[in-house]
Design a protein around this motif. Structure first.
Motif, short mmCIF file in Angstrom:
data_model
loop_
_atom_site.label_atom_id
_atom_site.label_comp_id
_atom_site.label_asym_id
_atom_site.label_seq_id
_atom_site.Cartn_x
_atom_site.Cartn_y
_atom_site.Cartn_z
N UNK A 337 4.36 10.61 10.34
CA UNK A 337 3.19 10.93 9.53
C UNK A 337 3.21 10.11 8.26
N UNK A 338 2.09 9.48 7.96
CA UNK A 338 1.95 8.64 6.76
C UNK A 338 0.82 9.22 5.91
N UNK A 339 1.06 9.37 4.61
CA UNK A 339 0.03 9.89 3.71
C UNK A 339 -0.42 8.78 2.76
N UNK A 340 -1.72 8.60 2.65
CA UNK A 340 -2.30 7.68 1.67
C UNK A 340 -3.28 8.50 0.85
N UNK A 341 -2.84 8.95 -0.32
CA UNK A 341 -3.62 9.89 -1.12
C UNK A 341 -4.24 9.20 -2.33
N UNK A 342 -5.31 9.86 -2.89
CA UNK A 342 -6.12 9.19 -3.88
C UNK A 342 -5.97 9.62 -5.31
N UNK A 343 -5.23 10.70 -5.64
CA UNK A 343 -5.07 11.08 -7.04
C UNK A 343 -3.89 12.04 -7.18
N UNK A 349 2.11 16.11 -3.43
CA UNK A 349 2.53 17.13 -2.47
C UNK A 349 2.35 16.68 -1.04
N UNK A 350 1.18 16.09 -0.72
CA UNK A 350 0.92 15.59 0.63
C UNK A 350 1.88 14.46 0.97
N UNK A 351 2.17 13.61 0.00
CA UNK A 351 3.06 12.48 0.25
C UNK A 351 4.49 12.94 0.51
N UNK A 352 4.92 13.99 -0.19
CA UNK A 352 6.26 14.54 0.05
C UNK A 352 6.35 15.17 1.44
N UNK A 353 5.26 15.78 1.90
CA UNK A 353 5.28 16.45 3.19
C UNK A 353 5.21 15.49 4.36
N UNK A 358 2.17 7.63 -0.11
CA UNK A 358 1.89 7.04 -1.41
C UNK A 358 0.77 7.83 -2.06
N UNK A 359 0.92 8.10 -3.35
CA UNK A 359 -0.09 8.82 -4.11
C UNK A 359 -0.69 7.85 -5.12
N UNK A 360 -1.86 7.34 -4.81
CA UNK A 360 -2.51 6.35 -5.66
C UNK A 360 -3.13 7.02 -6.89
N UNK A 361 -3.26 6.29 -7.98
CA UNK A 361 -3.91 6.87 -9.15
C UNK A 361 -5.39 7.09 -8.90
N UNK A 362 -5.93 8.18 -9.45
CA UNK A 362 -7.36 8.41 -9.37
C UNK A 362 -8.08 7.58 -10.43
N UNK A 363 -9.25 8.02 -10.83
CA UNK A 363 -10.05 7.23 -11.77
C UNK A 363 -9.46 7.25 -13.17
N UNK A 364 -8.89 8.38 -13.57
CA UNK A 364 -8.47 8.54 -14.96
C UNK A 364 -6.95 8.61 -15.14
N UNK A 365 -6.18 8.69 -14.06
CA UNK A 365 -4.75 8.86 -14.22
C UNK A 365 -4.06 7.55 -14.57
N UNK A 366 -2.80 7.69 -14.98
CA UNK A 366 -1.98 6.52 -15.27
C UNK A 366 -1.93 5.61 -14.04
N UNK A 367 -2.09 4.29 -14.21
CA UNK A 367 -2.09 3.37 -13.06
C UNK A 367 -0.70 3.19 -12.46
N UNK A 386 -0.33 -3.39 -4.76
CA UNK A 386 0.29 -2.12 -4.35
C UNK A 386 0.21 -1.95 -2.83
N UNK A 387 -0.93 -2.29 -2.26
CA UNK A 387 -1.11 -2.10 -0.83
C UNK A 387 -0.15 -2.90 0.01
N UNK A 388 0.01 -4.16 -0.29
CA UNK A 388 0.91 -5.02 0.49
C UNK A 388 2.35 -4.59 0.30
N UNK A 389 2.70 -4.17 -0.90
CA UNK A 389 4.07 -3.72 -1.13
C UNK A 389 4.35 -2.41 -0.38
N UNK A 390 3.36 -1.52 -0.35
CA UNK A 390 3.56 -0.28 0.41
C UNK A 390 3.69 -0.58 1.89
N UNK A 391 2.93 -1.53 2.38
CA UNK A 391 3.01 -1.90 3.79
C UNK A 391 4.41 -2.42 4.11
N UNK A 392 4.99 -3.19 3.22
CA UNK A 392 6.34 -3.70 3.43
C UNK A 392 7.36 -2.55 3.43
N UNK A 393 7.17 -1.59 2.51
CA UNK A 393 8.05 -0.42 2.47
C UNK A 393 7.93 0.38 3.76
#
Length: 413
Positions: A337-343, A349-353, A358-367, A386-393
């Motif tokens: 199972x792979x999680x790609x979350x948006x904020x 939590x979804x990424x840990x499960x 990966x938990x990407x920053x939303x519109x206002x969160x720290x980048x 970020x995307x290419x590095x996550x793909x490598x991971x």
């Protein structure tokens, strides 16, 4: 997740694929080429099989189609495409099967619709097909369909109903006739000599509740493996949602041993879409695993950037591209199972499960984009790429997690 207790049935071998008797639920599909076109039919069978169809059905509706079947089998063997082929017979199967013995041998199963085996001599024609199934040691599917129900039997059931003090509705009589047709046909097949472990039953309806009702009754009364499918499900979302609803309700009860989703493809559309829908139904219910699943959030006011959507799609496409290799090299990867979350709200939590997320920053969160592996924080990605590095991971994770498993199995053997 609690296991679904499957209904106990006979096990039927279709070629080398077991159906029923506790075997994994089998995904199947059907070609829409002219069977007389050997190359086109072989191409589509191979394509469907590579997409995940474990049994493929072809129509055998005339002498040209019957003549082509042995050559289709020969072409598939040249390609090392070892998939069982089912011949779909209507109206004239009692003539084609005896008339083309090489075709009868080349097929792995015969599908017989008891409502479409002739008119005045239905039982006789049905028995002729079954006799050749016995002769060639082939299983049969007795495929009852509400759109082509045995009219003589329906009339008989209607007459019986009219004699009742409180007659049933015409719909209920039709449902009763579906069950009766399957039961009578199976009994007749066994009388002719077909073993019980070479009979599969289907009772296809085009409405969800009707299909569920009929299969629940057939499952209670008969111990043959059941082929599930909503007939004429339709196009696109309607066909997918209707089929998923019907199949899920039955599969959750442990009913069903092989499934098909009968989607109407758009002109030039992908025939294998129905195969992938079958796989997704089984995987979503935790019944079988076929491909790593990507979890992604739907987006909200916190995620006004489309980047997480683009990355989720990119990762899903990457997994599809890699699966032919991964499936061979890394057994068990299909359960990842792979999680790609948006904020930051549900992302961590979804990424840990997930196995990896990966938990990407939303519109206002720290980048910053934390990456988790097996419930633990692994690293935090920042900046561009970020995307290419996550793909490598992700690729490293697959090699390390599932490659080690493969090496251990090899060492143990």
């Amino acid at each position: 997740m609690p296991d679904i207790e499957r209904k106990s049935t006979y096990q039927v071998m279709v070629g080398d694929v077991p159906v029923g008797g506790g075997a994994p639920i089998v995904v199947q599909s059907m070609t829409n080429t002219a069977t007389s076109d050997v190359q086109a039919t072989a191409d589509q069978i191979e394509y469907l099989h590579k997409a995940g169809s474990e049994i493929v059905r072809i129509t055998v509706n005339n002498k040209e189609a019957a003549e082509a079947v042995p050559y289709i089998r020969e072409e598939l063997e040249k390609r090392n495409c070892q998939v069982p082929i089912v011949g779909d017979f209507h109206y004239n199967g009692h003539k084609l099967i005896p008339g083309y013995p090489e075709t009868a041998k080349a097929l792995d199963k015969y599908r017989i619709n008891p409502g479409n085996v002739g008119t005045r001599t239905r039982d006789e024609n049905f028995c002729t097909i079954v006799e050749h199934a016995v002769k060639h040691e082939k299983p049969i599917r007795i495929g009852v369909n509400w759109g082509s129900i045995d009219q003589d039997l329906l009339a008989e059931k209607m007459d019986e109903n009219n004699e009742l003090e409180k007659p049933k509705s015409s719909k209920q009589v039709l449902l009763d006739t579906m069950v009766e047709s399957a039961t009578r046909s199976a009994e007749l097949a066994e009388e002719v000599g077909q073993p019980s472990n070479r009979i599969i039953i289907s009772c296809k309806m085009s409405h969800v509740q009707d299909m569920v009702h009929v299969y629940e009754r057939v499952s209670e009364e008969l111990d043959y493996p059941l082929h599930l499918g909503l007939t004429e499900a339709g196009m696109g979302m309607k066909g997918i949602v209707s089929s998923t609803s019907a199949l899920s309700l039955l599969l959750q009860q442990g009913i069903g041993d092989t499934i098909r989703v009968s989607l109407t493809p758009e002109p030039g559309g992908d025939r294998a879409r129905e195969v992938r829908v079958c796989q997704q139904i089984l995987q979503s219910m935790g019944i079988r695993s076929f491909m790593p699943q990507v979890t992604a959030c739907p987006g909200c006011g916190r995620t006004q950037s489309t980047y997480f959507m683009e990355l989720a799609e990119d990762i899903q496409d990457y997994i599809k591209e890699m699966m032919p290799i991964w499936r061979e090299m890394y057994p068990g990867v299909e359960e990842m199972n792979v999680a790609v979350m948006g904020c930051v709200v549900n992302g961590p939590g979804e990424s840990r499960n997930a196995n990896i997320g990966i938990s990407l920053p939303g519109t206002f969160e720290e980048p910053a984009a934390p990456v988790y592996m097996d419930g633990e924080h692994h690293t935090t990605l920042r900046g561009d790429g970020i995307g290419e590095r996550f793909k490598s991971i992700l690729e490293d994770y697959v090699m390390n997690r599932y490659g080690k498993q493969e090496e251990k199995e090899m060492a143990d053997s």
